[in-house]
Design a protein around this motif. Structure first.
Motif, mmCIF file in Angstrom:
data_model
loop_
_atom_site.group_PDB
_atom_site.id
_atom_site.type_symbol
_atom_site.label_atom_id
_atom_site.label_comp_id
_atom_site.label_asym_id
_atom_site.label_seq_id
_atom_site.Cartn_x
_atom_site.Cartn_y
_atom_site.Cartn_z
ATOM 1 N N MET A 1 12.056 -31.744 42.913
ATOM 2 C CA MET A 1 11.844 -31.117 41.600
ATOM 3 C C MET A 1 12.918 -31.556 40.399
ATOM 4 S SD MET A 1 9.253 -29.011 41.901
ATOM 5 C CE MET A 1 9.189 -28.286 40.441
ATOM 6 N N GLU A 2 14.051 -32.007 40.739
ATOM 7 C CA GLU A 2 14.952 -32.537 39.962
ATOM 8 C C GLU A 2 14.736 -33.845 39.591
ATOM 9 O OE1 GLU A 2 17.854 -32.864 37.019
ATOM 10 O OE2 GLU A 2 17.221 -30.987 37.802
ATOM 11 N N VAL A 3 14.324 -34.851 40.479
ATOM 12 C CA VAL A 3 13.917 -35.915 40.334
ATOM 13 C C VAL A 3 12.713 -36.109 39.497
ATOM 14 C CG1 VAL A 3 13.019 -37.902 41.584
ATOM 15 C CG2 VAL A 3 15.100 -37.031 42.299
ATOM 16 N N ASP A 4 11.749 -35.177 39.780
ATOM 17 C CA ASP A 4 10.375 -35.008 39.062
ATOM 18 C C ASP A 4 10.672 -34.907 37.674
ATOM 19 O OD1 ASP A 4 7.474 -34.478 39.421
ATOM 20 O OD2 ASP A 4 8.161 -33.088 37.988
ATOM 21 N N ARG A 5 11.807 -33.892 37.269
ATOM 22 C CA ARG A 5 11.962 -33.630 35.788
ATOM 23 C C ARG A 5 12.525 -34.816 34.930
ATOM 24 N NH1 ARG A 5 12.966 -28.336 38.075
ATOM 25 N NH2 ARG A 5 15.253 -29.147 38.518
ATOM 26 N N TRP A 6 13.394 -35.387 36.110
ATOM 27 C CA TRP A 6 13.971 -36.442 35.208
ATOM 28 C C TRP A 6 13.207 -37.784 34.838
ATOM 29 C CZ3 TRP A 6 14.415 -41.597 36.836
ATOM 30 C CH2 TRP A 6 14.963 -42.648 36.289
#
Length: 274
Positions: free
Chosen positions: A255-260
């Motif tokens: 989810m963090e990779v997706d947001r970045w």
């Protein structure tokens, strides 16, 4: 016409050590069975007919080529041209991905994971009629194909009924409709989004997560009129090149990779775009 054949090659190959089990495998270990719904993977499952995937020597999925298969300059195609799919009726994003063949790259990533196949044993061919959905060649040299009308009701129903086949939800194909079917190689350099998707799949780890996030964000920007279609595969490559690929450890990490990836796509794709 511009040659974008090097976009996938620009990604620096970085070895990502695999985890002992993927997140999906870890979930399945608690009980359950994974049944694919996408038409190509459903077709492969039907060809296997309960046989172990290691008996599959090669899996080839088919691509209709989308609305731009005969377009003289796909990079400048208008949304109304792209969304006029000649075969399938789908949502806007997947229809754009079909036109660029990006979706076929995603399907190969999924096929590698679903059937535990090395990249050397999967491939894709152009099949404009969209009647054959997958071809499975077994280790003994025999090949089975699955054919059906291009209608998602069938693979969805099969996912619910598997391993049973319920009553027909689509009109069966007349054998005469199989006459004249064509299968062709994907032209080199014509589909850079596909090339980048395959490169990200080969990188593994968090690369496919970045790939999906960038594409979804860039395709929406295209549909909103902010960027030309040709910019989409460029953004895929640019953001992936910036990403330090890591092994997948958790959904929170993804989810963090997706947001970045989404934020970075907006930042470099169109500075004032929010």
């Amino acid at each position: 016409m511009r040659d974008d054949s090097d976009l996938g090659d620009r990604l620096v190959v970085r070895a990502v050590p695999p985890l002992p089990r993927s997140l999906v495998d870890t979930a399945l270990a608690r009980g359950g069975e994974l049944i694919p719904v996408d038409s190509e993977h459903s077709a492969a499952l039907q060809c296997l007919a309960g046989r172990p995937a290691h008996e599959m020597a090669r899996l080839v999925v088919t691509a209709s080529g989308g609305a731009l298969r005969n377009h003289p300059d796909w990079r400048s195609a208008r949304p109304d041209e792209v969304l006029a799919h000649p075969v399938w009726a789908m949502g806007a994003r997947i229809t754009v991905d079909s036109a660029t063949l990006f979706n076929k790259g995603l399907e190969l990533i999924e096929a590698v994971a679903l059937f535990d196949l090395p990249w050397e044993r999967v491939g894709a061919v152009l099949h404009p009629q969209a009647i054959v959905h997958a071809l499975v060649t077994f280790t003994d040299g025999s090949t089975l194909v699955q054919a059906a009308p291009p209608d998602m009701r069938l693979p969805i129903q099969l996912a619910l009924s598997w391993p049973e086949h319920w009553d027909a939800v689509v009109t069966p194909i007349d054998p005469r409709a199989l006459a004249g079917l064509t299968f062709d190689e994907l032209p080199a350099g014509r589909h850079p989004a596909f090339d980048v998707a395959v490169a990200a799949g080969r990188l593994g780890g968090t690369a496919p997560c970045v790939l999906n996030a960038v594409d979804e964000t860039a395709v929406q920007a295209y549909l909103d009129g902010h960027i030309p279609l040709g910019r989409v595969p460029e953004l895929l490559t640019e953001v992936l090149e910036e990403h330090a690929v890591q092994p997948v450890a958790s959904f929170e990490q993804l989810m963090e990779v997706d947001r970045w990836a989404r934020a970075r796509t907006r930042e470099i794709g169109l500075a004032p775009w929010s």
